[in-house]
Scaffold this motif. Structure first.
Motif, PDB file in Angstrom:
ATOM      1  N   LEU A 234       5.152  22.299   2.608  1.00 33.79           N
ATOM      2  CA  LEU A 234       3.883  22.386   2.003  1.00 33.79           C
ATOM      3  C   LEU A 234       3.068  21.317   2.371  1.00 33.79           C
ATOM      4  N   THR A 235       1.897  21.482   2.409  1.00 35.73           N
ATOM      5  CA  THR A 235       0.812  20.291   2.525  1.00 35.73           C
ATOM      6  C   THR A 235       0.289  19.828   1.395  1.00 35.73           C
ATOM      7  N   PRO A 236       0.451  18.510   1.043  1.00 33.18           N
ATOM      8  CA  PRO A 236       0.219  18.169  -0.231  1.00 33.18           C
ATOM      9  C   PRO A 236      -1.250  17.333  -0.536  1.00 33.18           C
ATOM     10  N   LYS A 237      -1.732  17.118  -1.447  1.00 35.38           N
ATOM     11  CA  LYS A 237      -3.024  16.482  -1.565  1.00 35.38           C
ATOM     12  C   LYS A 237      -2.399  15.115  -1.625  1.00 35.38           C
ATOM     13  N   VAL A 238      -3.238  14.017  -0.839  1.00 36.13           N
ATOM     14  CA  VAL A 238      -2.805  12.739  -0.430  1.00 36.13           C
ATOM     15  C   VAL A 238      -3.782  11.826  -0.804  1.00 36.13           C
ATOM     16  N   SER A 239      -3.347  10.695  -1.523  1.00 34.80           N
ATOM     17  CA  SER A 239      -4.418   9.825  -1.985  1.00 34.80           C
ATOM     18  C   SER A 239      -3.691   8.373  -1.751  1.00 34.80           C
ATOM     19  N   THR A 240      -4.329   7.325  -1.596  1.00 33.42           N
ATOM     20  CA  THR A 240      -3.815   5.987  -1.576  1.00 33.42           C
ATOM     21  C   THR A 240      -3.838   5.403  -2.993  1.00 33.42           C
ATOM     22  N   ILE A 241      -2.690   4.794  -3.295  1.00 28.41           N
ATOM     23  CA  ILE A 241      -2.608   3.794  -4.452  1.00 28.41           C
ATOM     24  C   ILE A 241      -2.031   2.627  -3.992  1.00 28.41           C
ATOM     25  N   TYR A 242      -2.029   1.548  -4.917  1.00 27.62           N
ATOM     26  CA  TYR A 242      -1.632   0.284  -4.551  1.00 27.62           C
ATOM     27  C   TYR A 242      -0.613  -0.364  -5.504  1.00 27.62           C
ATOM     28  N   GLY A 243       0.191   0.421  -6.079  1.00 22.93           N
ATOM     29  CA  GLY A 243       1.284   0.077  -6.913  1.00 22.93           C
ATOM     30  C   GLY A 243       1.822   0.984  -8.279  1.00 22.93           C
TER      31      GLY A 243
ATOM     32  N   GLU B 137       0.914  -1.169  -0.272  1.00 25.12           N
ATOM     33  CA  GLU B 137      -0.148   0.003  -0.057  1.00 25.12           C
ATOM     34  C   GLU B 137       1.030   1.147  -0.007  1.00 25.12           C
ATOM     35  N   LEU B 138       0.460   2.307  -0.675  1.00 25.45           N
ATOM     36  CA  LEU B 138       1.337   3.467  -0.846  1.00 25.45           C
ATOM     37  C   LEU B 138       0.393   4.551  -0.627  1.00 25.45           C
ATOM     38  N   ARG B 139       1.089   5.680  -0.586  1.00 28.79           N
ATOM     39  CA  ARG B 139       0.371   7.102  -0.634  1.00 28.79           C
ATOM     40  C   ARG B 139       1.220   7.541  -1.581  1.00 28.79           C
ATOM     41  N   LEU B 140       0.281   8.484  -2.302  1.00 28.03           N
ATOM     42  CA  LEU B 140       0.665   9.410  -3.362  1.00 28.03           C
ATOM     43  C   LEU B 140       0.472  10.934  -2.777  1.00 28.03           C
ATOM     44  N   LEU B 141       1.609  11.679  -2.552  1.00 28.04           N
ATOM     45  CA  LEU B 141       1.534  13.067  -2.226  1.00 28.04           C
ATOM     46  C   LEU B 141       2.057  14.023  -3.440  1.00 28.04           C
ATOM     47  N   GLU B 142       1.084  14.932  -3.810  1.00 26.33           N
ATOM     48  CA  GLU B 142       0.799  15.755  -4.899  1.00 26.33           C
ATOM     49  C   GLU B 142       1.415  17.055  -4.390  1.00 26.33           C
ATOM     50  N   PHE B 143       2.635  17.443  -4.781  1.00 21.93           N
ATOM     51  CA  PHE B 143       3.119  18.792  -4.539  1.00 21.93           C
ATOM     52  C   PHE B 143       3.216  19.590  -5.784  1.00 21.93           C
ATOM     53  N   PRO B 144       3.413  20.809  -5.553  1.00 15.34           N
ATOM     54  CA  PRO B 144       3.192  21.822  -7.053  1.00 15.34           C
ATOM     55  C   PRO B 144       4.398  21.371  -8.023  1.00 15.34           C
ATOM     56  N   GLU B 145       5.731  21.022  -7.385  1.00 13.64           N
ATOM     57  CA  GLU B 145       6.445  20.942  -8.336  1.00 13.64           C
ATOM     58  C   GLU B 145       6.976  19.432  -8.413  1.00 13.64           C
ATOM     59  N   ARG B 146       6.349  18.584  -7.507  1.00  7.64           N
ATOM     60  CA  ARG B 146       6.759  17.088  -7.817  1.00  7.64           C
ATOM     61  C   ARG B 146       5.518  16.297  -7.180  1.00  7.64           C
ATOM     62  N   TYR B 147       6.040  14.954  -7.724  1.00  8.98           N
ATOM     63  CA  TYR B 147       4.843  13.864  -6.984  1.00  8.98           C
ATOM     64  C   TYR B 147       5.780  13.115  -5.946  1.00  8.98           C
TER      65      TYR B 147
ATOM     66  N   HIS C  81      10.392   3.794   2.644  1.00 10.22           N
ATOM     67  CA  HIS C  81      10.671   3.559   1.296  1.00 10.22           C
ATOM     68  C   HIS C  81       9.757   4.832   0.425  1.00 10.22           C
ATOM     69  N   ALA C  82      10.551   5.642  -0.364  1.00 13.16           N
ATOM     70  CA  ALA C  82       9.776   6.563  -1.137  1.00 13.16           C
ATOM     71  C   ALA C  82      10.653   7.047  -2.205  1.00 13.16           C
ATOM     72  N   PHE C  83      10.051   7.733  -3.119  1.00 12.56           N
ATOM     73  CA  PHE C  83      10.760   8.541  -4.371  1.00 12.56           C
ATOM     74  C   PHE C  83       9.964   9.507  -4.779  1.00 12.56           C
TER      75      PHE C  83
ATOM     76  N   VAL D  49       6.156   9.543  -4.007  1.00 14.44           N
ATOM     77  CA  VAL D  49       5.171   8.062  -3.687  1.00 14.44           C
ATOM     78  C   VAL D  49       6.043   7.493  -2.407  1.00 14.44           C
ATOM     79  N   ARG D  50       5.090   7.224  -1.340  1.00 16.84           N
ATOM     80  CA  ARG D  50       5.756   6.859  -0.301  1.00 16.84           C
ATOM     81  C   ARG D  50       5.005   5.474   0.299  1.00 16.84           C
ATOM     82  N   SER D  51       5.831   4.489   0.815  1.00 12.83           N
ATOM     83  CA  SER D  51       5.397   3.279   1.095  1.00 12.83           C
ATOM     84  C   SER D  51       4.518   3.588   2.655  1.00 12.83           C
ATOM     85  N   ALA D  52       3.400   2.822   2.369  1.00 12.77           N
ATOM     86  CA  ALA D  52       2.357   2.738   3.788  1.00 12.77           C
ATOM     87  C   ALA D  52       2.322   1.316   4.249  1.00 12.77           C
ATOM     88  N   ASP D  53       3.313   0.529   3.866  1.00 11.77           N
ATOM     89  CA  ASP D  53       3.542  -0.874   4.225  1.00 11.77           C
ATOM     90  C   ASP D  53       4.301  -1.136   5.668  1.00 11.77           C
TER      91      ASP D  53
END
Length: 617
Positions: A72-81, A29-39, A51-53, A41-45
Motif C-alpha cells: 500500500l502507498t501510505p500518507k507520509v509526513s516528516t516528524i522530529y521525534g 529526522e523521521l518519517r511518519l507513514l500512515e497505513f490503514p492498519e498501522r503507523y 531504524h523503524a517501528f 515511524v522510520r528514521s530518515a537520519d
C-alpha cells in the motif's frame, strides 16, 4: 530508567564537547507513514539508517520493524521525534514532535525547542465501548489536546540536557556511551512516564529525554575575546502542576515548581557553571481558588510535617552539598503565617542555613539595588560554595560544593529577580578569577553586555512563569532596568488579571492533564476512571460538576460583561444625562449585574475549574 547518582556537591553539568557519541545517538529526522492498519515511524537520519517501528492503529501495539513488505502507498509526513506513549482505557496514544526550532547549542551540540506536537490515536476499540466509556475517553482526549501545546520543552539528539555541567563531568566513560535516557536524571525528564513502551521495546534511538524549563543563550565580545552565557533551567516532574493546584510539598518532600537553574560561561577556553534552585515552601499547604483575587493560604496540620521538611533538605544536601534557604515572603498577613511556620521548622534543622528577607518591604518601591541587603547576609555562604570552573585543558579547577535555595510564594517573580542578582554577583567573581576583570571591575560597567545579561534573565523568568502560572513573570522591569516603569506596571496588571482568570477557570483541567502525563494519576482499564478527590462525594456529583463547570465557563464572559457593562452604562448615563428610557434600562442592567455577582460568588465551586483526577498532596 536508571536513577541518578547523588553525591555531595554533584550539582554541575555538561562536560566536554567532542564528536557525536555513538551510544547517545538519537534519530534527528523521521518519517511518519500512515497505513490503514498501522503507523510506521522510520528514521530518515543518515547516521541511523534502517531504524523503524510500527504502532497498531486499533490496539496500540508497538513492534520494532526490520522490513516493510506492505504494497500500500501510505500518507507520509516528516516528524522530529517521538516523545512517548500513554495508555488510556480505550487505547494507546503516541505523542510526536511535529515541528521544532533550533535555539542554540549546548557545549557544541544543537538544542531544539518543541514548537508543536501531535497525538496519534490508536483506540480502535472505542467504537465498541459504552456511551459512558466514550464520554470518559472524550475527557481524557481533551486533556491530551491540552498537552499538545505544553510550553517550554527542549531536547537534544546528542546531549542529555537533564544533567548540569558538574555532574556530566563526573560521568564514567561507560555511562557516556549509553543511550540518552540511561544518562538522564529522572527528576528532570518531562516525558519520563511516557518513555516506558519505547524502552521496553529497546527503541533507544527513538527515546529522547525532553526537559521542561528554559534555554536562553547570548554571545558577546569581552576584552576583544568572544564569550557566551547560557542559561538553562530544568523543571522537576515530581510535583508537577499549575500555580494554585500544586503548592508546597508532598509527603515525600518533593515541592511544587522545583527548578534547577544553571548559568554557564564560556570564555577563552574556560567553562564555568553556577547552579541555583527554587521551589515552593516545603510545608504541607494549599491555596484553593474561590473566585477571590487572593485566596486564603491554608497550612495543613499533619504529624509528618517535620519529616517532610527534613526529607526535602536532606535530599538537597545529598545532591548539592551545603544548602542555604532564602525565604522572600512577606512578614505580615497570610504569607507571614506561612513564613513563620517555615521558620519554625527550619530551627529544627541547624545544618541548613536559613535567611528570611521580606522582598516587598525592602524593594517595594522598585528599588532593585536593595537586594544588596540580602546578598550581604549570604555573601560568605555563596562565595564559599563557589562554582564549577574548567580550564582550557579540561581540568577542573574549582567545584561548586553548595547551593542557594530561593523561594517566595509562587517561586516566580521575586525569586527570579533575586536569582538574577546573585547570578550577576557570581559572574563578576568568575570573570575576576579568569583574569577578564580586575578586582574593581564588574559587568554593569559594560553597558551592552549588561543589557544582554539582564534580558537573558528576564526572558528566562517569563518562560518559567508561563509554565506554572500561564503568564509572563511580574516584576520583569526590575530585572531588565533595575526599576519599575509605567509600561511595566501596566503589563504586570494585565498579567495579574490573566493569572486570576486562568487560576479560576482553566487550571483545573490543565492540572488533570499534568497529573495524567506525569503518571501521578494511574489510568485503570477496569472500574471507574475518575478517582474521587476531596472535592467530590459521588460519581453523580462528579458528572454534575463536570457539566456545571462547562456551562459556567461558557457563560462567565457574559456574566462579566453584564457586571462591567451594566455598571459602566449606568455611571455614564447618570453623569451625562439622558432620557428616561436610557436611565431605566441602565438601572435595570445595573440591577441585573448586581444580581449576577452574588450568584457567581455563592456558586464558586461550580464556576471554578478544579482538578478531577488527583487530590492536592
Amino acid at each position: 530508567m536508571e536513577d541518578e547518582g547523588a553525591e555531595p556537591g554533584g550539582n554541575g553539568g555538561g562536560g566536554g564537547g567532542g564528536g557525536r557519541p555513538l551510544g547517545a545517538l538519537c534519530c534527528r529526522e523521521l518519517r511518519l507513514l500512515e497505513f490503514p492498519e498501522r503507523y510506521v515511524v522510520r528514521s530518515a537520519d543518515p547516521d541511523a539508517p534502517d531504524h523503524a517501528f510500527s504502532v497498531g492503529r486499533s490496539d496500540g501495539l508497538i513492534e520494532p520493524l526490520f522490513e516493510d513488505s506492505s504494497s500500500l502507498t501510505p500518507k507520509v509526513s516528516t516528524i522530529y521525534g517521538v516523545v512517548g506513549t500513554i495508555k488510556l482505557p480505550a487505547g494507546t496514544y503516541v505523542l510526536l514532535i511535529t515541528s521544532r526550532e533550533e535555539v542554540g547549542s549546548y557545549l557544541g551540540f544543537s538544542i531544539f525547542h518543541v514548537t508543536s506536537m501531535r497525538f496519534l490515536v490508536c483506540n480502535g476499540s472505542l467504537k465498541h465501548s459504552k456511551s459512558q466509556e466514550k464520554r470518559d475517553e472524550a475527557y481524557f482526549m481533551s486533556l491530551l489536546r491540552t498537552l499538545e501545546s505544553t510550553p517550554g520543552l527542549y531536547y537534544s539528539y546528542e546531549r542529555d540536557l537533564t544533567l548540569n555541567l558538574q555532574r556530566t563531568c563526573k560521568l564514567t566513560e561507560e555511562r557516556m556511551h549509553k543511550p540518552l535516557w540511561k544518562q538522564a536524571d529522572p527528576r528532570f525528564v518531562w516525558n519520563h512516564n511516557l518513555m516506558e513502551d519505547l524502552i521496553e521495546n529497546k527503541l533507544d534511538t527513538f527515546t529522547i529525554p525532553v526537559i521542561q524549563g528554559s534555554f536562553q543563550s547570548v554571545q558577546f565580545t569581552l576584552k576583544d575575546s568572544p564569550a557566551r552565557i547560557t542559561l538553562i533551567s530544568r523543571r522537576c516532574n515530581r510535583r508537577l502542576g499549575t500555580r494554585m493546584w500544586r503548592r508546597g510539598a508532598n509527603l515525600e518532600g518533593s515541592t511544587a515548581n522545583f527548578i534547577e537553574t544553571e548559568q554557564i560561561l564560556e570564555f577563552e577556553g574556560y567553562r564555568s557553571s553556577f547552579i541555583q534552585i527554587r521551589g515552593s515552601i516545603p510545608l504541607l499547604w494549599e491555596q484553593i481558588v474561590d473566585l477571590s483575587y487572593k485566596p486564603r493560604l491554608n497550612i495543613i496540620n499533619h504529624d509528618e510535617t517535620p519529616k517532610v521538611v527534613e526529607r526535602h533538605f536532606r535530599d538537597l544536601i545529598q545532591r548539592y552539598g551545603e544548602t542555604v534557604a532564602v525565604d522572600l515572603t512577606d512578614k505580615e498577613g497570610d504569607e507571614g503565617r506561612l513564613s513563620d511556620a517555615f521558620a519554625a521548622e527550619m530551627e529544627k534543622l541547624p545544618y541548613v542555613g536559613y535567611v528570611r528577607f521580606d522582598f516587598h518591604d525592602a524593594c517595594g518601591k522598585g528599588i532593585f539595588d536593595n537586594l544588596q541587603l540580602l546578598y550581604d547576609q549570604i555573601k560568605e555562604n555563596v562565595e564559599n560554595q563557589g562554582y564549577l570552573l574548567i580550564n582550557t585543558d579540561g581540568e577542573i579547577l574549582i567545584q561548586q560544593n553548595g547551593i542557594v535555595r530561593v523561594n517566595c510564594i509562587d517561586c516566580l517573580d521575586r525569586t527570579n529577580v533575586t536569582q538574577s542578582y546573585v547570578a550577576r554577583k557570581l559572574l563578576n567573581l568568575l570573570l575576576q578569577q579568569v583574569g577578564a576583570f580586575s578586582s574593581n571591575e564588574c559587568i554593569s560597567m559594560y553597558t551592552d553586555i549588561y543589557e544582554k545579561f539582564k534580558n537573558l534573565w528576564a526572558e528566562h523568568g517569563d518562560e518559567i512563569s508561563l509554565e506554572y502560572a500561564g503568564t509572563h513573570a511580574l516584576k520583569g522591569d526590575l530585572v531588565r532596568y533595575g526599576r519599575q516603569t509605567v509600561s511595566g506596571i501596566i503589563k504586570d496588571g494585565i498579567s495579574a488579571l490573566t493569572r486570576y482568570y486562568l487560576n479560576n477557570f482553566q487550571d483545573g483541567i490543565r492540572q488533570d492533564a499534568l497529573d495524567l502525563i506525569s503518571g501521578r494519576y494511574a489510568v485503570s482499564r477496569s472500574g471507574p476512571p475518575f478517582q474521587l478527590n476531596r472535592f467530590e462525594s459521588s460519581s453523580a456529583l462528579l458528572f454534575v460538576n463536570h457539566t456545571l463547570s462547562f456551562i459556567c465557563m461558557q457563560y462567565l464572559p457574559v456574566a462579566s460583561a453584564l457586571i462591567v457593562g451594566g455598571l459602566t452604562m449606568t455611571t455614564l448615563t447618570l453623569n451625562q444625562g439622558g432620557n428616561s428610557t436610557h436611565v431605566i434600562s441602565s438601572v435595570l442592567l445595573a440591577g441585573l449585574s448586581a444580581g449576577v455577582v452574588p450568584l457567581v460568588k455563592a456558586n464558586w465551586k461550580q464556576f471554578c475549574s478544579r482538578p478531577r483526577l488527583c487530590g492536592l498532596l
